[in-house]
Structures are given as C-alpha cells and as structure tokens.
Design a protein around this motif. Sequence first.
Motif, PDB file in Angstrom:
ATOM      1  N   PHE A 399       0.830  -1.215   0.000  1.00 38.66           N
ATOM      2  CA  PHE A 399       0.000   0.000   0.000  1.00 38.66           C
ATOM      3  C   PHE A 399       0.867   1.268   0.000  1.00 38.66           C
ATOM      4  O   PHE A 399       0.537   2.252  -0.653  1.00 38.66           O
ATOM      5  N   SER A 400       1.977   1.228   0.735  1.00 42.99           N
ATOM      6  CA  SER A 400       2.860   2.400   0.738  1.00 42.99           C
ATOM      7  C   SER A 400       3.382   2.656  -0.668  1.00 42.99           C
ATOM      8  O   SER A 400       3.438   3.795  -1.134  1.00 42.99           O
ATOM      9  N   TYR A 401       3.783   1.569  -1.333  1.00 41.43           N
ATOM     10  CA  TYR A 401       4.317   1.744  -2.678  1.00 41.43           C
ATOM     11  C   TYR A 401       3.245   2.284  -3.618  1.00 41.43           C
ATOM     12  O   TYR A 401       3.522   3.134  -4.461  1.00 41.43           O
ATOM     13  N   GLY A 402       2.029   1.789  -3.428  1.00 42.57           N
ATOM     14  CA  GLY A 402       0.924   2.300  -4.243  1.00 42.57           C
ATOM     15  C   GLY A 402       0.782   3.808  -4.094  1.00 42.57           C
ATOM     16  O   GLY A 402       0.631   4.537  -5.073  1.00 42.57           O
ATOM     17  N   MET A 403       0.872   4.285  -2.848  1.00 41.95           N
ATOM     18  CA  MET A 403       0.738   5.732  -2.604  1.00 41.95           C
ATOM     19  C   MET A 403       1.892   6.483  -3.248  1.00 41.95           C
ATOM     20  O   MET A 403       1.709   7.534  -3.873  1.00 41.95           O
ATOM     21  N   SER A 404       3.083   5.946  -3.089  1.00 43.05           N
ATOM     22  CA  SER A 404       4.260   6.615  -3.638  1.00 43.05           C
ATOM     23  C   SER A 404       4.184   6.665  -5.164  1.00 43.05           C
ATOM     24  O   SER A 404       4.503   7.673  -5.795  1.00 43.05           O
ATOM     25  N   PHE A 405       3.711   5.571  -5.753  1.00 43.94           N
ATOM     26  CA  PHE A 405       3.554   5.518  -7.205  1.00 43.94           C
ATOM     27  C   PHE A 405       2.533   6.562  -7.667  1.00 43.94           C
ATOM     28  O   PHE A 405       2.775   7.321  -8.609  1.00 43.94           O
ATOM     29  N   ALA A 406       1.415   6.618  -6.952  1.00 43.03           N
ATOM     30  CA  ALA A 406       0.377   7.589  -7.316  1.00 43.03           C
ATOM     31  C   ALA A 406       0.913   9.006  -7.207  1.00 43.03           C
ATOM     32  O   ALA A 406       0.611   9.866  -8.028  1.00 43.03           O
ATOM     33  N   SER A 407       1.739   9.244  -6.203  1.00 41.00           N
ATOM     34  CA  SER A 407       2.282  10.588  -6.009  1.00 41.00           C
ATOM     35  C   SER A 407       3.142  10.997  -7.196  1.00 41.00           C
ATOM     36  O   SER A 407       3.059  12.110  -7.702  1.00 41.00           O
ATOM     37  N   ARG A 408       3.964  10.050  -7.684  1.00 42.91           N
ATOM     38  CA  ARG A 408       4.819  10.394  -8.826  1.00 42.91           C
ATOM     39  C   ARG A 408       3.976  10.668 -10.063  1.00 42.91           C
ATOM     40  O   ARG A 408       4.238  11.574 -10.837  1.00 42.91           O
ATOM     41  N   LYS A 409       2.917   9.849 -10.231  1.00 45.32           N
ATOM     42  CA  LYS A 409       2.020  10.073 -11.368  1.00 45.32           C
ATOM     43  C   LYS A 409       1.393  11.457 -11.298  1.00 45.32           C
ATOM     44  O   LYS A 409       1.332  12.196 -12.274  1.00 45.32           O
ATOM     45  N   LEU A 410       0.928  11.776 -10.099  1.00 56.90           N
ATOM     46  CA  LEU A 410       0.238  13.041  -9.896  1.00 56.90           C
ATOM     47  C   LEU A 410       1.170  14.209 -10.196  1.00 56.90           C
ATOM     48  O   LEU A 410       0.803  15.172 -10.861  1.00 56.90           O
ATOM     49  N   GLU A 411       2.418  14.070  -9.725  1.00 55.15           N
ATOM     50  CA  GLU A 411       3.394  15.120  -9.971  1.00 55.15           C
ATOM     51  C   GLU A 411       3.594  15.361 -11.458  1.00 55.15           C
ATOM     52  O   GLU A 411       3.581  16.495 -11.918  1.00 55.15           O
ATOM     53  N   SER A 412       3.794  14.281 -12.201  1.00 49.31           N
ATOM     54  CA  SER A 412       4.097  14.500 -13.619  1.00 49.31           C
ATOM     55  C   SER A 412       2.849  14.969 -14.352  1.00 49.31           C
ATOM     56  O   SER A 412       2.922  15.772 -15.274  1.00 49.31           O
ATOM     57  N   LYS A 413       1.677  14.525 -13.883  1.00 47.01           N
ATOM     58  CA  LYS A 413       0.445  15.002 -14.519  1.00 47.01           C
ATOM     59  C   LYS A 413       0.266  16.502 -14.270  1.00 47.01           C
ATOM     60  O   LYS A 413      -0.187  17.236 -15.135  1.00 47.01           O
ATOM     61  N   LEU A 414       0.649  16.958 -13.083  1.00 46.78           N
ATOM     62  CA  LEU A 414       0.468  18.365 -12.739  1.00 46.78           C
ATOM     63  C   LEU A 414       1.689  19.199 -13.095  1.00 46.78           C
ATOM     64  O   LEU A 414       1.912  20.256 -12.555  1.00 46.78           O
ATOM     65  N   GLY A 415       2.500  18.694 -14.032  1.00 48.71           N
ATOM     66  CA  GLY A 415       3.674  19.472 -14.443  1.00 48.71           C
ATOM     67  C   GLY A 415       3.297  20.669 -15.285  1.00 48.71           C
ATOM     68  O   GLY A 415       4.143  21.433 -15.698  1.00 48.71           O
ATOM     69  N   PHE A 416       2.013  20.856 -15.575  1.00 46.83           N
ATOM     70  CA  PHE A 416       1.516  22.001 -16.343  1.00 46.83           C
ATOM     71  C   PHE A 416       2.230  22.159 -17.675  1.00 46.83           C
ATOM     72  O   PHE A 416       2.626  23.248 -18.065  1.00 46.83           O
ATOM     73  N   GLY A 417       2.412  21.037 -18.387  1.00 46.89           N
ATOM     74  CA  GLY A 417       2.992  21.130 -19.719  1.00 46.89           C
ATOM     75  C   GLY A 417       4.336  21.825 -19.725  1.00 46.89           C
ATOM     76  O   GLY A 417       4.652  22.570 -20.625  1.00 46.89           O
ATOM     77  N   LYS A 418       5.124  21.579 -18.677  1.00 45.19           N
ATOM     78  CA  LYS A 418       6.446  22.221 -18.622  1.00 45.19           C
ATOM     79  C   LYS A 418       7.277  21.820 -19.820  1.00 45.19           C
ATOM     80  O   LYS A 418       7.205  20.701 -20.294  1.00 45.19           O
ATOM     81  N   ARG A 419       8.088  22.769 -20.285  1.00 43.56           N
ATOM     82  CA  ARG A 419       9.022  22.418 -21.353  1.00 43.56           C
ATOM     83  C   ARG A 419      10.090  21.516 -20.782  1.00 43.56           C
ATOM     84  O   ARG A 419      10.530  21.715 -19.659  1.00 43.56           O
ATOM     85  N   GLN A 420      10.510  20.530 -21.573  1.00 43.14           N
ATOM     86  CA  GLN A 420      11.528  19.623 -21.065  1.00 43.14           C
ATOM     87  C   GLN A 420      12.870  20.335 -20.893  1.00 43.14           C
ATOM     88  O   GLN A 420      13.230  21.144 -21.701  1.00 43.14           O
TER      89      GLN A 420
END
Lengths: 420, 250
Positions: A399-420
């Motif tokens: 379950f901890s890993y699930g949360m950590s995985f979701a957090s990384r997903k959320l971060e990249s989703k909320l990157g607001f289309g940042k330029r690489q």
Amino acid sequence: MTTEIRSTTWVNTDHPAPAQKPPVTEVGVIGWLRANLFSSVGNTILTLVTAVALYFIVTGLVRWVSGAFWQPVWENRKLFAVGLYPIAQMWQPAAVLLMVSALFGLSAGRWGSIMRNLGVGLAALLLLFAIIPIGAQAQLVMAAGLGLLLIGYIAGARVPIASRWLALAWVLSMPATFILLAGGLNLPALGVRWQFVPFVEVNLWGGLMLTMLLAVVGIALSFPIGVLLALGRRSKLPVIKWFCVGYIELIRGVPLITLLFMGMTMLPLFLPSGWGNPSLLVRAMTAITLFSAAYLAENVRGGLQAIPKGQYEAADALGLSAFDSLRFIILPQALTKVIPAIVGQFIGLFKDTSLASLVGLLELVAVGKAVIQQPEWLGTPGGIAREVYVFIAVVFFVFSYGMSFASRKLESKLGFGKRQ
Amino acid sequence: MAGHAEDTDIIIVRNVNKWYGDFHALKNVSLTVKRKEVVVIIGPSGSGKSTFIRTINRLEEHQSGEIIVDGIPLTHDVRNIEAIRMETGMVFQQFNLFPHLTVLQNITLAPIHVRKMKKKDAEERAMQLLERVGIPEQAHKYPGQLSGGQQQRVAIARALAMQPKIMLFDEPTSALDPEMIREVLEVMEELAESGMTMVVVTHEMGFAKGVADRIVFMDGGEIVEIGTPEHFFTDPQHDRTKLFLQQILK
Ligand SMILES: Nc1ncnc2c1ncn2[C@@H]1O[C@H](COP(=O)(O)OP(=O)(O)OP(=O)(O)O)[C@@H](O)[C@H]1O
Ligand SMILES: [Mg+2]
C-alpha cells in the motif's frame, strides 16, 4: 550546405533548413549494456559488485521464503483481514469493499490518470484474492468487487457524471463505511441510537480493515485541518496566528505515542460533558489526525511560501475575492509543489497506525502479535515471528508503494505542460 | 464644476502621498486621466512609476490624498476596492499568468467567478480576445509552453476579458526580447485606437511618441512635467526632463 565563413559577408540561402533526426549512437542490447553498465572501469566494478550482492540476497530470500512456515499466516487470514469481526456479519465489510470498488471504478473511468492507476492496482489485488482459495464466499466477494470496478469504469467513462457528485460520493462513503461496519448509528452525544442489524462493537474491528480505517480517516481529516492551520499561521490576526503556531509547535514537539496515550486518558477532559466516552477507535483516530495535521501544516506552508507575489497581485488585479484567489490560484499551486512531501507524510501516517496496537487496538501489527502468541505454534522450532512480521511488512509495503507511485504520477500530470 | 469633471475624468488622483516605512515614495502626486485618453508615464528607475500606477487599483496602499476611479472613491472599503478592480485591468512586466491553468482558463477564470458569466459565454469571449491578440491557436496550452511575447498577449487578453474601462500597463515589454516587443506594442496600439483608457509605464519612446495623448515624467516620487508628445520631444521645460530625454534618446 557547407558554411563558408572566411568571407566577410555570407548568407545562408538554405535557411530555414528541415529538422533532422538525432544521430543513433548506441543500439541494441549490447549497446544498452555498454552504455548503462560497463561505460568505464569504475562502473564495471560497481556493476559486478552489485550483481554479486543481488545474487546472495535473492537466493537467500528465495530459499527462506520457500522453506518458511506460512501456515500460521494462512490459517489466520480472516484475523489479519478484519480482526474479531463476527463471521455471521462479514457481509458488512464485504459491502464496504464493494462500495469502494465501485467508487474506484467510476472515478477511474471519469477522471482517468492516477485514479486509473490506482484502480488497476485495486483490480490486481481483487483478482489475486478471487483466485487464491481463501474461502468460497470471500473469493466471490472479491470477484464481485472486481466486476463492480469494471462496470464502474465503463459507466464512468461513458456517462458524464459531474465531478462534484463523484467527489461528494467519496466524502459520503466515509460515514457510510462506519455505519455499515457498526451496523447502525450510535451517537450518545446526540441521543441517536439506530441499528439495522445487531451492533458490531468497534473493539471487534481489526486487522488490515482497521489499519485502513485509521489511515484513511487520518489522511482525509488531517488534510483540511493541516491546510487551515497553514493558512492560519499566515493570518494577519494575531490570535489566529499564535493559536496555529502554538498548536503546530506543540504537536510537533511530542511523539505520536504520547498523543495516543493522552487520547486514551485525557480526551474526555476536552469534550463537552454528556459526549460520554468516545470509543478507543475514535480516540486513536483523533490523536493520529491531530498529529498528522501539524506536520501537514508545515508542508503546506512550504508550498505557500514558494508562490511568487505576482500571483497574488494578478488575482487581486482581476478582482478575485481573497477566498477565490486562495481557492483557484494560490492553494492549487502551493499544494502541487509539495505533493511529494505530503504523500511522504501520508505514507508515514499509514505506517504509524501500527502504534495504535500499543493502546489496545487490534490493527494489523496487533493481530500479528496475537497470532505469534497462539498456543498451536508454540512448539515451532525458531518460532513464527519472522513469517508473521515479513507478511505484515509486505502488506504495508504494497500500500505504501501504491501511494508513492500515485504521487509520482500526480506530480508529472500536474507538471503544467512544462518544457523539457 | 466638480460634477462636470467627474463625467469626463475617469481617474482622479489628488495630492497622493505614499511611504514605504520612512521612505517617501510618492510625493503629493496629482493627475487626472480623461476617458479614452492614453497617458504614458516615463522616468528613471526608482522614480515611483510602478508605485503610482499600483496605487490606482490598490495593489499598493496610499497614506494620504484622494483617488477616484470612474466615480468610485478608493477607500478601505473592500467593496469599493473590488468595484475599482473590476473597472481596471492590469498588465505586469512579468506577465504573472497562472501557470497551473491553460491559456483559456487563465482568461475565463475572473469572468466566470467575478463577473458571474456562464462558462460557455466566457469561453466564447476568450476565444474572440485571443483572436484579437493574434494567438487563437494557443488556447489549450499552458503559459509555460508559450514565448514571452505570447504570454504577455495572453495577459492582455486576460485583463480585457473582465471588460475593464481602464487598462494599466507596468512596463509590459521590459521583460521581452526585441522581436517580441513589436507584437505586444501592436496589440496595445490597436487597443488605444479602439478607445480604451490606458495608463502605460514604458521606456518605449516610439510608443509614447506615436500613441500617447499625454506624457507624464516622474522623478524622485514626484511628477516633474506633463505634456503632449510634441511638447516633450521638441520643447521639454524642466532640466531634469531634458537630461532624462537626452540620455534615453541617445
Ligand atoms: N515594497 C517596497 N518596500 C520598500 N521600498 C520600495 C518598495 N517598492 C518600491 N520601493 C521603493 O520605492 C521607490 C519607487 O519604486 P518603483 O518601483 O515605483 O520605481 P519605478 O519608477 O517603477 O522603477 P523601475 O523603472 O525600476 O521599475 C524605489 O526607490 C524603490 O526602492
Ligand atoms: Mg517599475
């Protein structure tokens, strides 16, 4: 076109030139290996050392796992799942599981992204326990949960449910869970006592179910409280400001376990008389929530400090009210900036629920301790503590890993289309 | 007389003083701006230009004097402040777009939540404005994906979406590369032609010469000289003005 730059004037008549593909330097398995594992003498040595270490760890683990004595864990699976919850009323936790599965399905279909990832994780767990012969009825429930998840997913993707209704459903699912598990509503403070089946006293709740309840309630309640505390700490009103600062510093200065014990002994002192005696569960939840909120407030404060002044000014200049500016401009950005810290803290909270075992709640770790004490296994050579604790560790990890995985997903989703 | 003046004068600033701590940042500043007038404010760095236009929509608070915007006195009353902010759009040097919202969301946020427009109407209007500033194809991108010039044009569209009567610009082209300055100035010129009341702090003398009805020169927190572009570029009076213009036009 070759560049002749020795002359004093020169015009690139080919401009604009078409873009070309980057050169391919390393291809295939060999190329990858060379680039990633053996790119220098130092890296080659590191790779070899790591490989040897991994070999010993993996073979040792496999040997131990296959030779270990898993019977106590297996035979106590019901205890690990729900504690002492009465067998005859197991349909109530089952109903909660089905409700949550359906909600996950709907959310995954409606919102996609992280919810879909979490939904896949839940589906995998449900599938796993529908296949493992844990008991015909339980397997059936798991399969039904999986079915509801899929139906919910399709429905959520097809039917345009308003996000706010779905969010409301999630909020309502919390009290619904408690009512379902308790078999009714027992609030002496309000004079409410209503039941649709025999009450299941909370001291019978336990296992992973109780761990989850402690964690989910802790997270869901400490989040808004933490945000309010962080905002209050920046308030221009001294009373509010100092209350928040005092609260945060006080709570952060004591270990959770002392708060848990204080909750057990002192909580009634702070409640209006006539609110009676909150159950152990409510006391533990209160302590965990108040504890987590203080840390959350500090994380959120970090995010708030990172918002440039220009964002406030732009919101002001547009005529947004202070509340709207906070709601639409400041908080979304501040919270996004601190997602890793917040999720890290929630993972900590999830694991800290194990401390509730010390004040008499039968959560996962407490069940483990009880199983180790069972007379049947007393004669086992070497005892069964290793197996039990490894099992519990794996459950926490999943379950901890699930949360950590979701957090990384959320971060990249909320990157607001940042330029690489 | 006052009643008549209120009709044509959309911004009235009388004897405004502002201190940052002990530092006297605005000294007895008075200025009136007529409807549809374009006023350009110039002056050396630190002369109080930003401070001055930011007091007009209360991003900075003045300590004494009087400011009246479209008949609404700027007081501590939050309702007055919000009413004035609804009448005035502001464009910043650093754009200050909301990075977590798309271009379209940036533009529609305030109309939906402040003006209570329907989402669909707000979006329609936003698209018209993006058309007007020349970047309709960027509607669904995030600010971080746009060039500086495009971001500033979005910022102008965002301010215009509130249908303000006055637009305040604080060095809107100072953070831009030369190639992009032009595209922003063109939008501003078009806006001036359409009859918008504008107060513009800028170092773009070409814009001041071509578009301003009046130029205001500030130094040391004071207004030193006010005049038409012709006056300024052919016949400046104060020595400080002459010196400044010499340096900047060199
Ligand atoms: N928040 C503040 N606190 C203290 N002093 C300030 C503050 N903001 C501005 N000042 C001071 O007030 C004076 C006027 O500043 P202002 O930003 O209005 O100048 P400006 O004319 O806009 O200059 P620039 O061309 O550099 O933008 C400056 O001396 C500045 O240092
Ligand atoms: Mg300035």
